[in-house]
Design a protein around this motif. Structure first.
Motif, PDB file in Angstrom:
ATOM      1  N   SER A  16       0.960  -0.984   0.071  1.00 34.64           N
ATOM      2  CA  SER A  16      -0.053  -0.027  -0.078  1.00 34.64           C
ATOM      3  C   SER A  16       0.850   1.219   0.041  1.00 34.64           C
ATOM      4  CB  SER A  16      -1.103   0.118   1.254  1.00 34.64           C
ATOM      5  OG  SER A  16      -1.964   1.039   1.115  1.00 34.64           O
ATOM      6  N   ALA A  17       0.330   2.375  -0.233  1.00 36.44           N
ATOM      7  CA  ALA A  17       0.852   3.602  -0.254  1.00 36.44           C
ATOM      8  C   ALA A  17       0.058   4.656   0.092  1.00 36.44           C
ATOM      9  CB  ALA A  17       1.708   4.166  -1.484  1.00 36.44           C
ATOM     10  N   LEU A  18       0.526   5.909   0.683  1.00 34.48           N
ATOM     11  CA  LEU A  18      -0.325   7.000   1.023  1.00 34.48           C
ATOM     12  C   LEU A  18       0.501   8.321   1.098  1.00 34.48           C
ATOM     13  CD1 LEU A  18      -3.225   7.808   2.408  1.00 34.48           C
ATOM     14  CD2 LEU A  18      -1.820   7.784   4.630  1.00 34.48           C
ATOM     15  N   LEU A  19      -0.176   9.312   0.359  1.00 29.53           N
ATOM     16  CA  LEU A  19       0.442  10.652   0.467  1.00 29.53           C
ATOM     17  C   LEU A  19      -0.076  11.384   1.587  1.00 29.53           C
ATOM     18  CD1 LEU A  19       2.419  12.604  -1.384  1.00 29.53           C
ATOM     19  CD2 LEU A  19       0.241  13.176  -2.352  1.00 29.53           C
ATOM     20  N   SER A  20       0.704  12.146   2.392  1.00 31.12           N
ATOM     21  CA  SER A  20       0.504  12.911   3.547  1.00 31.12           C
ATOM     22  C   SER A  20      -0.542  14.045   3.030  1.00 31.12           C
ATOM     23  CB  SER A  20       1.782  13.497   4.238  1.00 31.12           C
ATOM     24  OG  SER A  20       2.144  14.439   3.252  1.00 31.12           O
ATOM     25  N   ASN A  21      -1.159  14.662   4.149  1.00 30.85           N
ATOM     26  CA  ASN A  21      -2.143  15.611   3.747  1.00 30.85           C
ATOM     27  C   ASN A  21      -1.576  16.875   3.062  1.00 30.85           C
ATOM     28  OD1 ASN A  21      -4.364  13.896   4.470  1.00 30.85           O
ATOM     29  ND2 ASN A  21      -4.101  14.274   6.650  1.00 30.85           N
ATOM     30  N   ASP A  22      -0.426  16.957   3.681  1.00 32.41           N
ATOM     31  CA  ASP A  22       0.137  18.167   3.308  1.00 32.41           C
ATOM     32  C   ASP A  22       1.138  18.107   1.766  1.00 32.41           C
ATOM     33  OD1 ASP A  22       2.574  16.903   4.033  1.00 32.41           O
ATOM     34  OD2 ASP A  22       3.045  18.142   5.712  1.00 32.41           O
ATOM     35  N   GLY A  23       1.004  16.721   1.309  1.00 39.29           N
ATOM     36  CA  GLY A  23       1.721  16.475   0.021  1.00 39.29           C
ATOM     37  C   GLY A  23       3.287  16.421   0.157  1.00 39.29           C
ATOM     38  N   LYS A  24       3.690  16.358   1.497  1.00 35.74           N
ATOM     39  CA  LYS A  24       5.504  16.288   1.633  1.00 35.74           C
ATOM     40  C   LYS A  24       5.892  14.985   1.859  1.00 35.74           C
ATOM     41  CE  LYS A  24       5.515  21.189   3.160  1.00 35.74           C
ATOM     42  NZ  LYS A  24       5.837  22.025   4.188  1.00 35.74           N
ATOM     43  N   THR A  25       5.077  14.261   2.033  1.00 36.28           N
ATOM     44  CA  THR A  25       5.710  12.700   2.516  1.00 36.28           C
ATOM     45  C   THR A  25       4.800  11.761   1.767  1.00 36.28           C
ATOM     46  OG1 THR A  25       6.386  13.414   4.714  1.00 36.28           O
ATOM     47  CG2 THR A  25       6.223  11.185   4.411  1.00 36.28           C
ATOM     48  N   LEU A  26       5.559  10.874   1.213  1.00 40.00           N
ATOM     49  CA  LEU A  26       5.211   9.769   0.498  1.00 40.00           C
ATOM     50  C   LEU A  26       5.485   8.427   1.321  1.00 40.00           C
ATOM     51  CD1 LEU A  26       3.428   8.274  -1.545  1.00 40.00           C
ATOM     52  CD2 LEU A  26       5.449   8.246  -2.843  1.00 40.00           C
ATOM     53  N   VAL A  27       4.404   7.880   1.868  1.00 36.95           N
ATOM     54  CA  VAL A  27       4.581   6.591   2.826  1.00 36.95           C
ATOM     55  C   VAL A  27       4.352   5.320   1.831  1.00 36.95           C
ATOM     56  CG1 VAL A  27       4.072   5.236   4.586  1.00 36.95           C
ATOM     57  CG2 VAL A  27       3.856   7.723   4.704  1.00 36.95           C
ATOM     58  N   PHE A  28       5.337   4.634   1.735  1.00 34.83           N
ATOM     59  CA  PHE A  28       5.144   3.381   1.030  1.00 34.83           C
ATOM     60  C   PHE A  28       5.305   1.858   1.858  1.00 34.83           C
ATOM     61  CE2 PHE A  28       8.018   0.099  -1.580  1.00 34.83           C
ATOM     62  CZ  PHE A  28       7.107  -0.664  -2.080  1.00 34.83           C
ATOM     63  N   LEU A  29       4.224   0.856   1.828  1.00 39.81           N
ATOM     64  CA  LEU A  29       4.438  -0.120   2.851  1.00 39.81           C
ATOM     65  C   LEU A  29       4.842  -1.100   1.821  1.00 39.81           C
ATOM     66  CD1 LEU A  29       1.378   0.290   4.912  1.00 39.81           C
ATOM     67  CD2 LEU A  29       3.599   1.026   5.432  1.00 39.81           C
ATOM     68  N   GLY A  30       6.229  -1.677   1.760  1.00 37.68           N
ATOM     69  CA  GLY A  30       6.887  -2.720   1.219  1.00 37.68           C
ATOM     70  C   GLY A  30       6.792  -4.143   1.835  1.00 37.68           C
ATOM     71  N   LEU A  31       6.817  -5.266   0.879  1.00 35.79           N
ATOM     72  CA  LEU A  31       6.948  -6.485   1.438  1.00 35.79           C
ATOM     73  C   LEU A  31       8.163  -7.067   1.033  1.00 35.79           C
ATOM     74  CD1 LEU A  31       3.410  -8.019   0.943  1.00 35.79           C
ATOM     75  CD2 LEU A  31       4.197  -6.856   2.870  1.00 35.79           C
ATOM     76  N   LEU A  32       8.929  -7.574   2.163  1.00 39.62           N
ATOM     77  CA  LEU A  32      10.319  -8.266   1.622  1.00 39.62           C
ATOM     78  C   LEU A  32      10.369  -9.553   1.869  1.00 39.62           C
ATOM     79  CD1 LEU A  32      13.110  -7.681   1.024  1.00 39.62           C
ATOM     80  CD2 LEU A  32      14.087  -7.441   3.070  1.00 39.62           C
ATOM     81  N   SER A  33      10.840 -10.523   1.133  1.00 34.72           N
ATOM     82  CA  SER A  33      10.548 -11.932   1.321  1.00 34.72           C
ATOM     83  C   SER A  33      11.809 -12.125   2.515  1.00 34.72           C
ATOM     84  CB  SER A  33      10.782 -12.543   0.124  1.00 34.72           C
ATOM     85  OG  SER A  33       9.799 -12.631  -0.729  1.00 34.72           O
ATOM     86  N   THR A  34      11.246 -13.256   3.433  1.00 33.38           N
ATOM     87  CA  THR A  34      12.400 -13.959   4.138  1.00 33.38           C
ATOM     88  C   THR A  34      12.092 -15.328   4.222  1.00 33.38           C
ATOM     89  OG1 THR A  34      10.556 -13.932   6.013  1.00 33.38           O
ATOM     90  CG2 THR A  34      12.047 -11.627   5.906  1.00 33.38           C
ATOM     91  N   GLU A  35      12.991 -16.046   5.104  1.00 33.81           N
ATOM     92  CA  GLU A  35      13.138 -17.628   4.918  1.00 33.81           C
ATOM     93  C   GLU A  35      11.873 -17.986   5.504  1.00 33.81           C
ATOM     94  OE1 GLU A  35      16.362 -18.612   7.209  1.00 33.81           O
ATOM     95  OE2 GLU A  35      17.751 -18.131   5.705  1.00 33.81           O
ATOM     96  N   THR A  36      11.021 -17.160   6.614  1.00 39.02           N
ATOM     97  CA  THR A  36       9.836 -17.802   7.080  1.00 39.02           C
ATOM     98  C   THR A  36       8.679 -17.233   6.518  1.00 39.02           C
ATOM     99  OG1 THR A  36      10.089 -16.031   8.526  1.00 39.02           O
ATOM    100  CG2 THR A  36      11.186 -18.207   9.278  1.00 39.02           C
ATOM    101  N   GLY A  37       8.502 -16.219   5.580  1.00 33.13           N
ATOM    102  CA  GLY A  37       7.450 -15.527   5.306  1.00 33.13           C
ATOM    103  C   GLY A  37       7.883 -14.272   4.320  1.00 33.13           C
ATOM    104  N   TYR A  38       7.403 -13.092   5.172  1.00 33.34           N
ATOM    105  CA  TYR A  38       7.817 -11.679   4.673  1.00 33.34           C
ATOM    106  C   TYR A  38       7.835 -10.787   5.701  1.00 33.34           C
ATOM    107  CZ  TYR A  38       2.420 -11.828   4.945  1.00 33.34           C
ATOM    108  OH  TYR A  38       1.456 -12.178   5.615  1.00 33.34           O
ATOM    109  N   GLN A  39       8.607  -9.787   5.302  1.00 27.89           N
ATOM    110  CA  GLN A  39       8.678  -8.293   6.657  1.00 27.89           C
ATOM    111  C   GLN A  39       8.146  -7.354   5.878  1.00 27.89           C
ATOM    112  OE1 GLN A  39      10.729  -8.669   9.435  1.00 27.89           O
ATOM    113  NE2 GLN A  39      10.040  -6.214   9.628  1.00 27.89           N
TER     114      GLN A  39
END
Length: 409
Positions: free
Chosen positions: A220-243
């Motif tokens: 998922s991703a979200l742009l802050s209300n003031d438009g100055k910060t973009l938050v990106f939620l990323g998934l990284l594969s691990t040996e047991t699943g994902y982080q």
């Protein structure tokens, strides 16, 4: 001796035998003058009659236009309520909406979308059907003056305000996820050579910033209300699943401001509940962090299972299910710091959930209950049949969908 009362002397008044007048004796007019006078009167009446007909036609057109576009039952009811403070009949909009329709209160009216049409109904009850492609599985999110439609099936995306279209993305743009904030729209797509591409658009639809990730799959991703910060939620594969990792991008420097590991769990949704504080909902709890990638609050559901949730203005409403004897469900409203604002226990089955501002609407069968964020005393709205979906405005107006019909108290 009787004396006679002297009489007062009165002045003599001369009364003329005939009165002088300036009136024209019609008998003295010639036949030609009489005909000329009659013709002038006839022309005046003819012009007056034509002007009267023209003015009547103009007034009739204005009246018909007003009756069509202004004088609606909803407007008359609102004027009556404002004048006398007495509520009269409920508005019924027989739109025949499908079961997977999406609708919400918007600028005093509502916006409704399903596989047949996208409609805007303003505060006066005037309906307008938008000339845009159809959405078979629409999701709808709103800000104060924008609404975003995203089709879970075709991945079409539409951003508008009811009068103007600001952004339109089709299946060819390969959007997999989209969110809306006061700052604009954030989308996730895929591209060759990258696991995920994040794009942020301003409220006017122009591209604001872009980030290509070679390391994380986008959740998922979200742009802050003031438009100055973009938050990106990323998934990284691990040996047991994902982080899950939160990547915070700064618009002014176009660089990564910071990263924060969120654990081996899948994020369900994200929203900026407080200025510069972003809240993420997981299956097992809630976590908040600021734009410096520092944790600001956490809340765990413990042994309870998340049933459904919804974001309010500055809180998350979560319904968790308890597998115990007694109250089956727990309703809680939680702020961005992880503090519980209100809590209720409930044994009845829930139908639909809606939130707007600091109000929360919950359905049970044919009844809609509207609570404040603190979950104290509530208002009940009863309908004739089962409420399939519900929406609520910041002022407390309830919109209920029952068998394809929208009811607006």
């Amino acid at each position: 001796m009787i004396r006679k009362k002297p009489t007062e002397e009165r002045p003599d008044i001369d009364i003329p035998l005939s009165l002088k007048t300036d009136r024209i004796d019609t008998k003295s007019l010639s036949e030609a003058d009489l005909q000329k006078r009659k013709e002038g009167v006839r022309q005046f009446l003819n012009v007056f009659f034509k002007l009267f007909l023209l003015l009547s036609a103009v007034l009739l057109i204005i009246l018909l236009y007003s009756s069509r576009d202004q004088i609606t039952p909803r407007r008359l009811r609102a004027l009556w309520n404002d004048l006398w403070g007495i509520e009269i009949a409920t508005d019924v909009l027989d739109l025949n909406l499908l079961a997977n329709a999406a609708f919400a209160s918007y600028q005093g009216g509502l916006v409704a979308c399903d596989a047949t049409a996208t409609r805007i109904i303003d505060i006066h009850g005037i309906e307008e059907i938008l000339n845009i492609p159809l959405f078979s599985e629409p999701s709808l999110t709103l800000t104060k003056n924008r609404f975003l439609l995203f089709d879970q099936a075709s991945h079409n995306l539409y951003l508008g305000d009811g009068e103007k279209e600001y952004l339109w993305l089709t299946q060819a743009d390969a959007v997999t996820n989209a969110t809306l904030s006061e700052g604009g729209v954030a989308t996730l797509t895929e591209a060759d050579g990258y696991l995920s591409v994040v794009k942020a658009y301003k409220p006017d639809g122009s591209l604001h910033m872009e980030y290509k990730s070679p390391d994380y799959f986008g959740a998922s991703a979200l742009l802050s209300n003031d438009g100055k910060t973009l938050v990106f939620l990323g998934l990284l594969s691990t040996e047991t699943g994902y982080q899950t990792t939160a990547v915070l991008l700064d618009w002014e420097t176009s660089s990564i401001r910071g990263t924060l590991a969120l654990g081996e769990r899948l994020p369900l949704a994200i929203k900026e509940l407080e200025e510069d504080v972003f809240t993420v909902v997981f299956h097992d709890g809630i976590l908040s962090f600021d734009r410096n990638a520092s944790t600001t609050g956490m809340y765990s559901f413990g042994d309870q299972e998340l049933y459904t949730f919804l974001f309010g203005e500055d809180f998350v409403a979560c319904i968790t299910e308890r597998h115990r004897v007694g109250s089956r469900f727990s309703i809680q409203t939680i702020d961005s710091s992880g503090n519980v604002i209100g809590s209720l226990m409930e044994s009845r089955e829930f139908g639909s959930l809606a939130a707007s501002g600091r109000l929360l609407a919950i359905t049970h069968g044919n009844v809609v209950e509207v609570y404040p964020a603190a979950l104290t005393s509530h208002s009940d709205f009863k309908f004739d049949s089962y409420v399939e979906q519900v929406a609520v405005s910041e002022e407390g107006t309830v919109i209920a969908l029952c068998d394809g019909t929208l009811y607006i108290p």
